[in-house]
Design a protein around this motif. Structure first.
Motif, mmCIF file in Angstrom:
data_model
loop_
_atom_site.group_PDB
_atom_site.id
_atom_site.type_symbol
_atom_site.label_atom_id
_atom_site.label_comp_id
_atom_site.label_asym_id
_atom_site.label_seq_id
_atom_site.Cartn_x
_atom_site.Cartn_y
_atom_site.Cartn_z
ATOM 1 N N VAL A 8 0.845 -1.200 0.000
ATOM 2 C CA VAL A 8 0.000 0.000 0.000
ATOM 3 C C VAL A 8 0.880 1.249 0.000
ATOM 4 N N PHE A 9 1.892 1.216 0.853
ATOM 5 C CA PHE A 9 2.812 2.338 0.979
ATOM 6 C C PHE A 9 3.514 2.618 -0.350
ATOM 7 N N VAL A 10 4.028 1.534 -0.985
ATOM 8 C CA VAL A 10 4.738 1.678 -2.262
ATOM 9 C C VAL A 10 3.809 2.218 -3.343
ATOM 10 N N VAL A 11 2.585 1.689 -3.391
ATOM 11 C CA VAL A 11 1.647 2.130 -4.439
ATOM 12 C C VAL A 11 1.314 3.608 -4.245
ATOM 13 N N VAL A 12 1.066 4.005 -2.997
ATOM 14 C CA VAL A 12 0.769 5.417 -2.722
ATOM 15 C C VAL A 12 1.929 6.293 -3.163
ATOM 16 N N LEU A 13 3.153 5.870 -2.815
ATOM 17 C CA LEU A 13 4.330 6.667 -3.175
ATOM 18 C C LEU A 13 4.508 6.722 -4.691
ATOM 19 N N CYS A 14 4.220 5.590 -5.394
ATOM 20 C CA CYS A 14 4.363 5.555 -6.846
ATOM 21 C C CYS A 14 3.381 6.502 -7.520
ATOM 22 N N LEU A 15 2.191 6.585 -6.949
ATOM 23 C CA LEU A 15 1.141 7.379 -7.601
ATOM 24 C C LEU A 15 1.252 8.869 -7.298
ATOM 25 N N LEU A 16 2.103 9.207 -6.322
ATOM 26 C CA LEU A 16 2.190 10.613 -5.914
ATOM 27 C C LEU A 16 2.409 11.598 -7.072
ATOM 28 N N PRO A 17 3.360 11.336 -8.003
ATOM 29 C CA PRO A 17 3.565 12.309 -9.086
ATOM 30 C C PRO A 17 2.349 12.440 -9.999
ATOM 31 N N VAL A 18 1.510 11.398 -10.040
ATOM 32 C CA VAL A 18 0.336 11.448 -10.909
ATOM 33 C C VAL A 18 -0.760 12.291 -10.261
ATOM 34 N N VAL A 19 -0.999 12.060 -8.971
ATOM 35 C CA VAL A 19 -2.095 12.784 -8.323
ATOM 36 C C VAL A 19 -1.684 14.185 -7.880
ATOM 37 N N TRP A 20 -0.408 14.402 -7.639
ATOM 38 C CA TRP A 20 0.034 15.716 -7.148
ATOM 39 C C TRP A 20 1.305 16.131 -7.893
ATOM 40 N N PRO A 21 1.152 16.490 -9.181
ATOM 41 C CA PRO A 21 2.355 16.707 -10.004
ATOM 42 C C PRO A 21 3.013 18.070 -9.779
ATOM 43 N N ASP A 22 3.053 18.516 -8.532
ATOM 44 C CA ASP A 22 3.703 19.782 -8.239
ATOM 45 C C ASP A 22 5.221 19.576 -8.201
ATOM 46 N N PRO A 23 5.997 20.227 -9.098
ATOM 47 C CA PRO A 23 7.440 19.958 -9.147
ATOM 48 C C PRO A 23 8.153 20.228 -7.822
ATOM 49 N N TYR A 24 7.654 21.203 -7.073
ATOM 50 C CA TYR A 24 8.303 21.515 -5.790
ATOM 51 C C TYR A 24 8.165 20.343 -4.815
ATOM 52 N N VAL A 25 6.931 19.838 -4.709
ATOM 53 C CA VAL A 25 6.683 18.702 -3.819
ATOM 54 C C VAL A 25 7.550 17.507 -4.230
ATOM 55 N N LEU A 26 7.615 17.264 -5.556
ATOM 56 C CA LEU A 26 8.364 16.108 -6.035
ATOM 57 C C LEU A 26 9.851 16.255 -5.758
ATOM 58 N N SER A 27 10.369 17.474 -5.918
ATOM 59 C CA SER A 27 11.802 17.625 -5.686
ATOM 60 C C SER A 27 12.121 17.486 -4.198
ATOM 61 N N VAL A 28 11.214 17.985 -3.344
ATOM 62 C CA VAL A 28 11.418 17.817 -1.895
ATOM 63 C C VAL A 28 11.374 16.332 -1.534
ATOM 64 N N MET A 29 10.384 15.624 -2.083
ATOM 65 C CA MET A 29 10.277 14.194 -1.800
ATOM 66 C C MET A 29 11.500 13.444 -2.332
ATOM 67 N N GLY A 30 11.993 13.884 -3.497
ATOM 68 C CA GLY A 30 13.174 13.245 -4.079
ATOM 69 C C GLY A 30 14.387 13.390 -3.191
ATOM 70 N N SER A 31 14.623 14.614 -2.692
ATOM 71 C CA SER A 31 15.829 14.793 -1.868
ATOM 72 C C SER A 31 15.654 14.131 -0.508
ATOM 73 N N ALA A 32 14.408 14.135 0.013
ATOM 74 C CA ALA A 32 14.173 13.398 1.265
ATOM 75 C C ALA A 32 14.451 11.913 1.029
ATOM 76 N N GLY A 33 14.040 11.420 -0.141
ATOM 77 C CA GLY A 33 14.237 10.006 -0.470
ATOM 78 C C GLY A 33 15.698 9.606 -0.478
ATOM 79 N N ILE A 34 16.552 10.490 -0.990
ATOM 80 C CA ILE A 34 17.981 10.178 -1.027
ATOM 81 C C ILE A 34 18.519 10.036 0.394
ATOM 82 N N MET A 35 18.092 10.949 1.276
ATOM 83 C CA MET A 35 18.552 10.849 2.665
ATOM 84 C C MET A 35 17.970 9.605 3.343
#
Lengths: 348, 290
Positions: A8-35
């Motif tokens: 469930v967690f993975v599917v929600v995370l995968c769908l995030l760019p589709v449901v909320w395609p805000d580049p700012y949110v995605l870049s924040v999530m991306g850098s959080a993901g690296i950490m």
């Protein structure tokens, strides 16, 4: 591990760019993901073998520099008129090289540092990170010193119909980080549930006992360090190819501290811990940005960390499970009492 | 040849403050088994208190060092009382992480209070160096060396000759035995932490006029204190003093004869090498921690 929750967690995370395609949110999530990936790697060492490495930024930085240098090409003057020339390699080969190189450094540090334990090990790892930082600052022929390396190529992907594309869009970077994060998570999950993982946990719990039943302590500690370093190196490589500019600050102690806070807050020695802790502390800077200055933000970090250590020393995830168990407690105890008189008899 | 003497003089001055820094850290570790990551921040605190006293309150430089010592002592006692008293100190990792948290908080409060700009601490001494033959030394440095040497001597006397020193040494050797013979171990803990912190603050107040005070100076100071303490053996008081001088010599000579860019790296390389071959430190008997 709860697989349903995981999916469930993975599917929600995968769908995030589709449901909320805000580049700012995605870049924040991306850098959080690296950490978070870096935190997952630290958790293997800190949570499962019980060794506190405060030099994990070193592996992150070595990964970042190796991957960047391999993809840009470099030459080292070996003296005696000899130079070691390396041409620019394709980014994925550079990325894999970074993982291998950091794995090697992990082996080196593990092999050398595990002669000692506790406080001594901590200080060796800090020193290692400091030496790496000094080298990256001063070996200007290779690393450009404080100027850092610029225009690092992005990672690429072959897409049917489109050919090879560079992963530069925020959504693409997000998915890439997510994919590698899931791989790292699964690798650690598989490892800690295997024979090797149980040996590591045995070491954490009681090293003398583990040795006495024939567990080769040094072998498993070195193995954990190699894998942990390699994952941290992958996070570093991801960082350099997505941010596309790195400088010696990647070796700063504060990066290690961030990883440590993520692991401790989430719950060391749990698979979900670094992910939950990482999400909280990866997103907190962005939520606090604009509200308070960076200094206050760090003060909040520090206070949160101290508070968690004082009041929830095992971290949020175990505390959450304890809470669930506490909620269920009356329900689970009731049938046991009525069904089995044997248990009751044994208890009283 | 003169050059070598000049380096020796420089190293002695630096070494005396390093020794203060190292002793402060090692007494805390030796007695409480706490790896004090906030040590460098107490050092920074000392430097800033001295700066604040001299520059803002127009206090003279000498009293400002005393104020720095007092503030360091107070903050140290407070840290011990608030954060460590309730903790099981045997859990070395957790205590270490708490100290890192305190380090982050203190460092950023200092940054918030003083800003990122480096502060220069004015001293009453002239800038004109005093010359002994071909060797020259700034009066500030001479003063720093003098104060540090006196403090080290007082510390030695305090530990070796007083009842309080006896209680500290007893706790050092065996906590439970000390408790049995009537030493108030909790009070010793608080006093030790206060004393160690005061040492760091004085080192900061003394060293800051030689360099400058910046909020980030604590990072390197912490790491150097670790290097010193590890050279001497964690928890070995005499070793820490010797380790301080040793590190200063390594840095001074390494910077002049090998590479000045790697000045700060030599210490860490030495730590790693010492750890590999003599993890108990250069001047200690073998002991395992952790």
């Amino acid at each position: 591990m709860n697989w349903t929750l995981f999916f469930v967690f993975v599917v929600v995370l995968c769908l995030l760019p589709v449901v909320w395609p805000d580049p700012y949110v995605l870049s924040v999530m991306g850098s959080a993901g690296i950490m978070i990936i870096a935190a997952i790697s630290l958790n293997l060492l800190l949570g499962y073998t019980g060794q506190l490495s405060l030099g994990h930024a070193a592996f992150f930085g070595i990964g970042a520099y190796t991957s960047a240098l391999m993809s840009l090409g470099f030459s080292i003057d070996l003296g005696f008129g000899l130079t070691w020339q390396v041409d620019a390699k394709p980014v994925w080969i550079a990325f894999l090289t970074a993982i291998v190189v950091t794995g090697f450094f992990g082996w080196l540090v593990g092999k050398l540092a595990f002669k000692v334990r506790g406080a001594y090990f901590v200080v060796i790892t800090i020193s290692f990170a400091q030496v790496m930082r000094m080298i990256s600052l001063n070996w200007t022929d290779l690393t450009e010193g404080p100027m850092g390396l610029i225009s690092i190529p992005a990672l690429t992907l072959w897409v049917p119909g489109e050919g090879i594309i560079s992963l530069t869009s925020k959504a693409a970077i997000y998915w890439l980080v997510l994919a590698i994060g899931i791989l790292a998570y699964l690798l650690v999950a598989m490892l800690v549930n295997s024979r090797q993982g149980r040996a590591m946990i045995a070491l954490r719990e009681n090293e003398t006992l583990a040795t006495s039943v024939g567990i080769p302590v040094t072998y498993y500690l070195a193995l954990a360090t190699i894998i942990s370093a390699a994952i941290a190196g992958a996070a570093g490589g991801l960082y350099s190819h997505t941010v596309r500019i790195i400088d010696p600050d990647v070796f700063l102690f504060i990066y290690t501290v961030t990883m440590v806070i993520m692991v401790i807050a989430g719950g060391k020695g749990t698979l979900g811990g670094p992910v939950i802790g990482g999400l909280i502390f990866g997103l907190m800077p962005e939520l606090l940005r604009g509200v308070v200055g960076p200094e206050v933000q760090w003060v909040i970090y520090g206070v949160t960390m101290i508070a968690i250590l004082l009041f929830l020393p095992r971290g949020l995830v175990p505390a959450f499970y304890d809470f669930i168990a506490w909620l269920r407690k009356p329900g689970t105890e009731q049938p046991r009492k009525s069904k089995s008189s044997l248990v009751q008899g044994a208890k009283s | 040849m003169d050059e070598i003497f000049q380096h020796i003089v420089n190293a002695m001055v630096l070494g005396s403050t390093y020794a203060l820094l190292g002793i402060g850290l090692t007494i805390i570790f030796g007695i409480m088994r706490v790896v004090n990551f906030a040590h460098g921040e107490l050092y920074t605190l000392g430097a800033y208190v001295a700066y604040g006293m001299v520059a803002l309150l127009k206090l003279d430089f000498f009293s400002s060092i005393l104020v720095a010592a007092a503030v360091g002592m107070l903050v140290g006692a407070l840290i011990e009382f608030v954060f460590l008293r309730r903790k099981d100190l045997k859990n070395i990792d957790e205590v270490m992480l708490i100290m890192i948290g305190i380090m982050i908080v203190m460092q950023n409060l200092e940054l918030l209070a003083w800003g990122g700009v480096a502060k220069i601490i004015p001293t009453p001494f002239s800038q004109e160096p005093i010359s002994f033959g071909s060797i020259s030394i700034a009066p500030t440095r001479l003063f720093v060396f003098g104060v540090a040497a006196i403090l080290l001597f007082i510390f030695y006397l305090g530990i070796e000759r007083t009842r309080f020193g006896l209680a500290i040494r007893a706790t050092f050797q065996d906590q439970d035995a000390a408790r049995i013979v009537g030493v108030n171990v909790k009070r010793i803990y608080t006093l030790t932490f206060a004393l160690g912190s005061a040492m760091a603050a004085v080192a900061g107040a003394l060293l800051a006029p030689m360099f400058v005070a910046t909020p980030m100076m604590g990072d390197l100071a912490s790491l150097k204190a670790f290097a010193i303490v590890i050279l001497g053996g964690l928890g070995n008081l005499g070793g820490a003093a010797l380790g301080g001088f040793l590190l200063a010599f390594i840095e001074e000579f390494g910077a002049s004869y090998i590479s000045s860019a790697y000045r700060d790296a030599f210490g860490f390389l030495v730590i790693i090498i010492v750890m590999l071959f003599r993890p108990q430190g250069l001047f200690s008997v073998k002991e395992r921690v952790g």
